[in-house]
Design a protein around this motif. Structure first.
Motif, PDB file in Angstrom:
ATOM      1  N   GLU A 178       8.178   9.680  25.204  1.00 20.93           N
ATOM      2  CA  GLU A 178       8.815   8.541  25.798  1.00 20.93           C
ATOM      3  C   GLU A 178       7.891   7.383  25.561  1.00 20.93           C
ATOM      4  OE1 GLU A 178      11.111   7.545  30.021  1.00 20.93           O
ATOM      5  OE2 GLU A 178       9.530   9.346  29.766  1.00 20.93           O
ATOM      6  N   TYR A 179       6.449   7.379  25.766  1.00 14.55           N
ATOM      7  CA  TYR A 179       5.544   6.434  25.878  1.00 14.55           C
ATOM      8  C   TYR A 179       5.615   5.555  24.546  1.00 14.55           C
ATOM      9  CZ  TYR A 179       1.307   3.930  26.096  1.00 14.55           C
ATOM     10  OH  TYR A 179       0.345   2.953  26.092  1.00 14.55           O
ATOM     11  N   ILE A 180       5.542   6.431  23.355  1.00  7.17           N
ATOM     12  CA  ILE A 180       5.511   5.704  21.981  1.00  7.17           C
ATOM     13  C   ILE A 180       6.941   4.881  21.713  1.00  7.17           C
ATOM     14  CG2 ILE A 180       5.586   6.387  19.503  1.00  7.17           C
ATOM     15  CD1 ILE A 180       3.443   8.464  20.068  1.00  7.17           C
ATOM     16  N   ALA A 181       8.031   5.533  22.250  1.00  8.28           N
ATOM     17  CA  ALA A 181       9.272   5.038  21.993  1.00  8.28           C
ATOM     18  C   ALA A 181       9.517   3.635  22.858  1.00  8.28           C
ATOM     19  CB  ALA A 181      10.575   5.927  22.377  1.00  8.28           C
ATOM     20  N   GLN A 182       8.741   3.692  23.866  1.00  7.89           N
ATOM     21  CA  GLN A 182       8.739   2.377  24.745  1.00  7.89           C
ATOM     22  C   GLN A 182       7.792   1.394  23.995  1.00  7.89           C
ATOM     23  OE1 GLN A 182       7.863   2.851  28.759  1.00  7.89           O
ATOM     24  NE2 GLN A 182       9.771   3.681  29.607  1.00  7.89           N
ATOM     25  N   GLN A 183       6.648   1.886  23.343  1.00  4.70           N
ATOM     26  CA  GLN A 183       5.856   1.038  22.626  1.00  4.70           C
ATOM     27  C   GLN A 183       6.707   0.351  21.469  1.00  4.70           C
ATOM     28  OE1 GLN A 183       3.006  -0.083  23.464  1.00  4.70           O
ATOM     29  NE2 GLN A 183       1.649   1.598  24.173  1.00  4.70           N
ATOM     30  N   ILE A 184       7.203   1.380  20.714  1.00  4.98           N
ATOM     31  CA  ILE A 184       7.958   0.679  19.606  1.00  4.98           C
ATOM     32  C   ILE A 184       9.134  -0.184  19.989  1.00  4.98           C
ATOM     33  CG2 ILE A 184       9.795   1.577  17.920  1.00  4.98           C
ATOM     34  CD1 ILE A 184       8.627   4.232  17.778  1.00  4.98           C
ATOM     35  N   LYS A 185       9.900  -0.162  21.036  1.00  7.44           N
ATOM     36  CA  LYS A 185      10.771  -0.903  21.682  1.00  7.44           C
ATOM     37  C   LYS A 185      10.200  -2.276  22.136  1.00  7.44           C
ATOM     38  CE  LYS A 185      14.268  -1.566  25.238  1.00  7.44           C
ATOM     39  NZ  LYS A 185      14.716  -0.939  26.683  1.00  7.44           N
ATOM     40  N   SER A 186       9.112  -2.292  22.666  1.00  7.66           N
ATOM     41  CA  SER A 186       8.450  -3.570  22.964  1.00  7.66           C
ATOM     42  C   SER A 186       8.078  -4.302  21.474  1.00  7.66           C
ATOM     43  CB  SER A 186       7.113  -3.219  23.769  1.00  7.66           C
ATOM     44  OG  SER A 186       7.637  -2.511  24.980  1.00  7.66           O
ATOM     45  N   GLN A 187       7.414  -3.436  20.763  1.00  7.41           N
ATOM     46  CA  GLN A 187       7.032  -4.292  19.477  1.00  7.41           C
ATOM     47  C   GLN A 187       8.215  -4.720  18.784  1.00  7.41           C
ATOM     48  OE1 GLN A 187       3.884  -4.263  18.307  1.00  7.41           O
ATOM     49  NE2 GLN A 187       4.613  -5.747  16.398  1.00  7.41           N
TER      50      GLN A 187
END
Length: 428
Positions: free
Chosen positions: A404-413
């Motif tokens: 979930e954390y990585i998916a949020q990072q991907i979304k922000s990027q």
């Protein structure tokens, strides 16, 4: 699974690896409607089917299985799933996720393009993407030492990744090299099958299965041990080099006590160092290895005692482990022929193999450098590694939080936002 997709030249995100970690990221990317593709060299979850022995079980209780949208879903939460049950549980997870995937596709190379995107060369054509998640796991290249080349050509040798059952092995004693989780459990498997086992030990720690009325994993969970981050741990990133404690979930779960095995006929030696053409040579540290394992065992129990006292918990009285067997001497040499050794099982782990990933994100040992799976290279992430963020990261209990954390990072990027080191919405 009927989820094969047709090749597309460019995608926002590519995930390399179709195990539970890769599919967990896919789950959250689908929630956020971020287009992506999973590339899997073999089939989804293949390592659980092909790289586990027949009697393999989880060493953590079933209730800790908590993949995204897919908590443990059977009737033995305090039991330990066997290999076939694990495979079935993961298949149900994959059926829920329905990831966009191409199976049977090997990623041969990932490199960084001049515009900062990623070029992905595969056995099934070339792709490019804006961001890439490496979910190929932390157990890639089985370690077999160069000294194995010195052993006689007719001596059967195999790595723990290939082991299935005692019937695979020729007659004669079995030399098991390594006493970590795999080595200790495979040694027990052979021992229970009445095979003569010679175990070359290492410095792996051990842990009790039950203590003061509960599984030790449950106590450690209550105490917050699976939520301590790498940054909070006293060893910092050094904790990633720690060897896992040996214990088993077999037959409902029990401790593994190498001293008891020795009393029952298993031969224990220290660390195996070499072969001189006739003799196997061992370091004189068997007693030290056993004492170290017991010290860790006792220390964990002592921490549980302290927790029980501080929290005012009613629990059965504390018990103390007493070592009933001690090696009478350190044996540094064993004649291979006299010992009638017919096979050698190498249970000394794996090394990372990211040769196909051309990016400046690795340390001198070939391990990726990252903070909670986020590398210094923009848009490049890792998941599914031991201690990626917490002790739970390498288990079914922690991968959802990491994904979930990585998916949020991907979304922000993707949105052009500043990528943060932490997200307040995810509890740590």
């Amino acid at each position: 699974m009927n989820t094969q997709t047709t090749p597309k030249q460019h995608l926002p995100v590519i995930i390399v690896g179709g195990g539970q970690a890769g599919l967990s990221v896919s789950y959250y990317l689908q929630e956020q409607e971020i287009e992506h593709l999973v590339l899997e060299r073999k089939t989804l979850m293949h390592s659980w089917q092909s790289q586990r022995w027949d009697s393999f079980t989880l060493v953590t209780p079933n209730w800790q299985c908590n993949l995204p949208g897919h908590p443990y879903d059977s009737d033995e939460p305090k039991g330990f799933m066997r290999r076939d049950d694990i495979v079935a549980y993961l298949k149900r997870f994959a059926d829920k996720v329905k990831p966009p995937v191409r199976e049977g596709v090997t990623v041969n190379r990932i490199s960084i393009a001049s515009d900062g995107s990623y070029e992905v060369t595969t056995s099934d054509g070339n792709y490019s993407c804006d961001q890439v998640v490496i979910a190929s796991g932390g157990y890639q290249a089985p370690i077999i030492p160069r000294m194995a080349e010195k052993l006689p050509d007719d001596l059967f040798q195999m790595h723990s990744a290939q082991y299935k059952n005692p019937e695979q092995l020729p007659d004669g004693a079995v030399l098991v090299v390594g006493s970590g989780q795999s080595g200790a459990q495979i040694a027990e498997d052979l021992h229970l099958a009445k095979r003569k086992v010679i175990l070359a030990t290492g410095d792996a720690p051990r842990v009790a299965r039950q203590y003061r009325g509960k599984d030790v994993v449950e106590w450690l969970h209550d105490m917050g041990y699976y939520d301590i981050s790498v940054e909070q741990h006293p060893l910092r990133e050094g904790v990633r080099d720690n060897t896992n404690h040996y214990v088993t979930g077999r037959d409902g779960g029990r401790e593994i006590d190498l001293r008891r095995f020795a009393q029952e006929g298993m031969e224990l030696y220290g660390l195996m160092e070499n072969y001189d053409g006739e003799n196997l040579l061992f370091k004189d540290n068997l007693a030290a290895n056993l004492d170290h394992a017991d010290k860790v065992y006792r220390n964990i129990n002592t921490r549980i005692d302290t927790w029980i006292s501080e929290q005012g918990i009613e629990a059965p009285a504390a018990t103390e482990y007493k070592a009933d067997w001690q090696p009478s001497e350190e044996r540094g040499k064993l004649n291979l022929a006299d010992a009638n050794i017919g096979s050698v099982l190498w249970c000394i782990g794996y090394r990372p193999d990211f040769a196909w990933l051309d990016a400046p994100v690795f340390n001198g040992m070939g391990h990726p450098q990252h903070t909670r799976g986020v590398s210094a290279q923009t848009g490049l992430y890792f998941i599914g590694l031991p201690w990626l963020h917490t002790w739970g990261s390498g288990r079914f209990s922690g991968v959802a939080r990491d994904a979930e954390y990585i998916a949020q990072q991907i979304k922000s990027q993707a949105a052009g936002e500043e990528v943060k080191s932490e997200f307040a919405s995810i509890e740590i």
